[in-house]
Design an enzyme around this catalytic site. Structure first.
Site, PDB file in Angstrom:
ATOM      1  N   LYS A   1      -0.066  -5.050  14.533  1.00 60.86           N
ATOM      2  CA  LYS A   1       0.316  -3.641  14.649  1.00 60.86           C
ATOM      3  C   LYS A   1      -0.077  -3.081  16.023  1.00 60.86           C
ATOM      4  O   LYS A   1       0.650  -2.250  16.589  1.00 60.86           O
ATOM      5  CB  LYS A   1      -0.312  -2.811  13.531  1.00 60.86           C
ATOM      6  CG  LYS A   1       0.146  -3.203  12.122  1.00 60.86           C
ATOM      7  CD  LYS A   1       1.622  -2.894  11.865  1.00 60.86           C
ATOM      8  CE  LYS A   1       2.003  -3.072  10.397  1.00 60.86           C
ATOM      9  NZ  LYS A   1       3.424  -2.816  10.119  1.00 60.86           N
TER      10      LYS A   1
ATOM     11  N   SER B   1       4.335   1.123  12.367  1.00 53.87           N
ATOM     12  CA  SER B   1       3.044   0.541  12.695  1.00 53.87           C
ATOM     13  C   SER B   1       2.100   0.829  11.523  1.00 53.87           C
ATOM     14  O   SER B   1       2.540   0.920  10.371  1.00 53.87           O
ATOM     15  CB  SER B   1       2.548   1.157  14.013  1.00 53.87           C
ATOM     16  OG  SER B   1       1.310   0.620  14.384  1.00 53.87           O
TER      17      SER B   1
END
Ligand code: COA
Length: 280
Positions: free
Chosen positions: A164, A146
């Protein structure tokens, strides 16, 4: 390798790394290989994938490079099958393939926004979805890459922030579904990391922009790729056996100072590029 980890930590393990041909993902793969894992490096370009695997082999590891685009489910599934046929059950998946460019919402088309969602979020879905049949269960660990963008909004990065944030929730949801199968689902959320394509894109004007980024980081520096690889190694080690369904920030404390300065800098760089191109 950090000296708390032994060089045989991952002997007998198999790791599958998307976006493994460069940057953070390649460095994680190299770290895993040095700890004894066999690593499969997946990238869009077959020559780059093979070259990235050769780097790992030169460092003494066992590696194969395969080409697949994470947006192509069938291609990705084929890569998992090939690795499974070659080395058996897969212990570690790094879902790391990502795309980025600097643009405000009004500077990107619907297709531009969707492209990043497709690579980052749908690509992570495709990776974990295709992985399941080939995972060691119980025992496997999935780590999505992420970014601090997932919780810290940044101007000129709306597409990446949205993608993300989606990845974080995908991983958390997945942990509810796959925990009972003994598969741990995790995320690593880095901030700025040196020597990466992401930073070259975010700091296109070099040193001056980098200094502005450092000034907004409480620890006053970017992460090294080793910092990220250390965390990735810890998370697949026995010491992390009970860590599941969480996204770990590794950003020098940047979340606490916020993304405003970086966003202002990115918006200014887009504006400078417009002026250079002769736009009003
Ligand atoms: N500003 C605004 N829009 C942009 C852009 C920019 N700087 N760069 C690309 N786009 C748009 C394109 O205009 C296109 O939209 P359109 O069809 O409406 O014009 C859309 O994004 C897709 O671009 P395309 O070049 O066809 O996509 P691709 O699949 O070949 O490449 C990217 C995907 C754009 C993310 C490309 O930068 C890439 O491949 N990146 C991978 C590496 C990377 O980003 N690494 C850093 C990871 S943090």
């Amino acid at each position: 390798m950090h000296d708390v980890f032994t060089s045989d930590l991952l002997v007998g393990k198999v790791a599958f790394v998307t976006g493994g041909t460069s940057g953070i993902n390649h460095h994680i793969a190299l770290r895993y290989a040095k700890a004894g894992a066999r690593v499969a490096l997946i990238g869009r370009n077959v020559e780059k994938a093979e070259a990235a695997a050769a780097v790992v082999r030169k460092a003494g590891g066992e590696a194969v490079g395969l080409s697949a685009d994470v947006r192509d489910y069938a291609g990705l599934e084929g890569a998992f099958k090939a690795v499974h046929d070659r080395w058996g059950e897969i212990d570690i998946v790094i879902a790391g393939a990502a795309g980025n460019f600097v643009a405000p919402v009004l500077g990107m088309s619907s297709n531009g926004f969707r492209t990043v969602i497709d690579i980052d979020l749908v690509g992570t879905f495709n990776t974990v979805r295709a992985a399941f049949a080939f995972l060691r269960r119980p025992g496997a660990a999935i780590i999505a890459i992420s970014a601090s963008h997932s919780t810290m909004p940044v101007a000129a990065q709306a597409h990446v922030c949205a993608a993300k944030a989606g990845i974080d929730m995908l991983i958390k949801s997945l942990s509810l579904e796959w925990g009972s199968q003994g598969v741990r689902c995790l995320g690593i959320a880095p901030g700025a990391v040196e020597n990466t394509e992401g930073m070259r894109r975010l700091a296109p004007n070099g040193a001056e922009n980098l200094q502005q980024i450092f000034a907004s980081i409480p620890l006053g520096r970017q992460a090294t790729r080793d910092d990220i690889a250390d965390l990735a190694l810890f998370l697949v080690s026995g010491a992390a056996n009970y860590i599941n369904g969480t996204i770990i920030s590794i950003d020098g404390g940047s979340l606490n100072s916020g993304g405003q300065r970086i966003g202002e800098m990115l918006m200014a760089s887009v504006e400078d590029a417009r002026v250079e191109r002769g736009h009003p």
